[in-house]
Scaffold this motif. Structure first.
Motif, PDB file in Angstrom:
ATOM      1  N   MET A  70      55.229  47.360  47.557  1.00 19.28           N
ATOM      2  CA  MET A  70      53.900  47.465  47.032  1.00 19.28           C
ATOM      3  C   MET A  70      52.909  47.718  48.194  1.00 19.28           C
ATOM      4  N   VAL A  71      51.894  48.573  47.683  1.00 18.13           N
ATOM      5  CA  VAL A  71      50.740  49.090  48.561  1.00 18.13           C
ATOM      6  C   VAL A  71      49.682  48.146  48.847  1.00 18.13           C
ATOM      7  N   MET A  72      49.231  47.750  50.123  1.00 14.69           N
ATOM      8  CA  MET A  72      48.119  46.693  50.368  1.00 14.69           C
ATOM      9  C   MET A  72      47.323  47.434  51.531  1.00 14.69           C
ATOM     10  N   ASN A  73      46.240  46.744  51.728  1.00 16.92           N
ATOM     11  CA  ASN A  73      45.326  47.381  53.002  1.00 16.92           C
ATOM     12  C   ASN A  73      45.032  48.562  52.595  1.00 16.92           C
ATOM     13  N   PHE A  81      47.839  52.951  54.794  1.00  8.96           N
ATOM     14  CA  PHE A  81      47.861  51.811  53.905  1.00  8.96           C
ATOM     15  C   PHE A  81      49.211  50.794  54.509  1.00  8.96           C
ATOM     16  N   ASN A  84      54.627  46.554  51.645  1.00  2.39           N
ATOM     17  CA  ASN A  84      55.332  45.286  51.795  1.00  2.39           C
ATOM     18  C   ASN A  84      56.605  45.619  50.987  1.00  2.39           C
ATOM     19  N   ASN A  89      56.083  43.422  56.309  1.00  2.00           N
ATOM     20  CA  ASN A  89      54.714  44.304  56.235  1.00  2.00           C
ATOM     21  C   ASN A  89      55.000  45.404  57.209  1.00  2.00           C
ATOM     22  N   ASP A 114      42.023  53.994  44.671  1.00  3.82           N
ATOM     23  CA  ASP A 114      42.455  52.932  45.223  1.00  3.82           C
ATOM     24  C   ASP A 114      43.821  52.737  44.870  1.00  3.82           C
ATOM     25  N   ASN A 116      46.016  50.130  46.082  1.00  3.01           N
ATOM     26  CA  ASN A 116      46.325  48.679  46.389  1.00  3.01           C
ATOM     27  C   ASN A 116      47.033  48.030  45.270  1.00  3.01           C
ATOM     28  N   ASP A 117      48.384  47.700  45.465  1.00  3.20           N
ATOM     29  CA  ASP A 117      49.199  46.827  44.430  1.00  3.20           C
ATOM     30  C   ASP A 117      50.061  48.176  43.694  1.00  3.20           C
TER      31      ASP A 117
END
Length: 139
Positions: A70-73, A81, A84, A89, A114, A116-117
């Motif tokens: 999953m994408v974060m930041n 990016f 996780n 991470n 975006d 994220n997630d």
């Protein structure tokens, strides 16, 4: 045909999980000495990491360094990016030669929204907790 393909895929995956070895060759006065050392580090294999990637994606990534998660930041401006995978991470960056597949096929498409997630598969060079992506697949 299916049993043959399955046998080939199984053999390829087993080979990719074998411990890596390092060889060095030295030459002095026309003689060559070869030294081989077992590093004890298995090649990256993602087949059993409980993610949602299909077999084709798993085999592709098992052949090289790859992660799924999953994408974060997400930072579309810096084109970086976090990722996780299995509660670890990683910091992902791209280059001019990074290719994109799946739901976004260009850098502008991928970083223009975006993410994220989002669930992605990333191939590239892994060094510690950093991955320089050669290919990103948006699932």
């Amino acid at each position: 045909m299916k049993p043959t393909l399955l046998a080939l895929l199984t053999a390829a995956l087993l080979a990719s999980c074998a411990p890596k070895t390092e060889s060095t060759e030295t030459s002095t006065d026309g003689t060559t000495t070869t030294t081989t050392a077992d590093t004890g580090v298995a090649a990256d294999s993602t087949m059993n990491n409980d993610d949602s990637a299909n077999t084709s994606e798993e085999v592709d990534m098992a052949a090289g360094d790859g992660l799924e998660g999953m994408v974060m930041n997400f930072d579309g401006t810096a084109k970086t990016f976090g990722l996780n995978e299995n509660d670890k991470n990683y910091e992902v960056s791209v280059t001019e030669t990074t290719t994109y597949e799946g739901g976004a096929t260009t850098s502008d498409e991928f970083f223009g929204t975006d993410r994220n997630d989002a669930n992605v598969a990333v191939e590239g060079e892994i060094e510690g907790e950093k991955l320089v992506a050669s290919k990103i697949t948006l699932n």
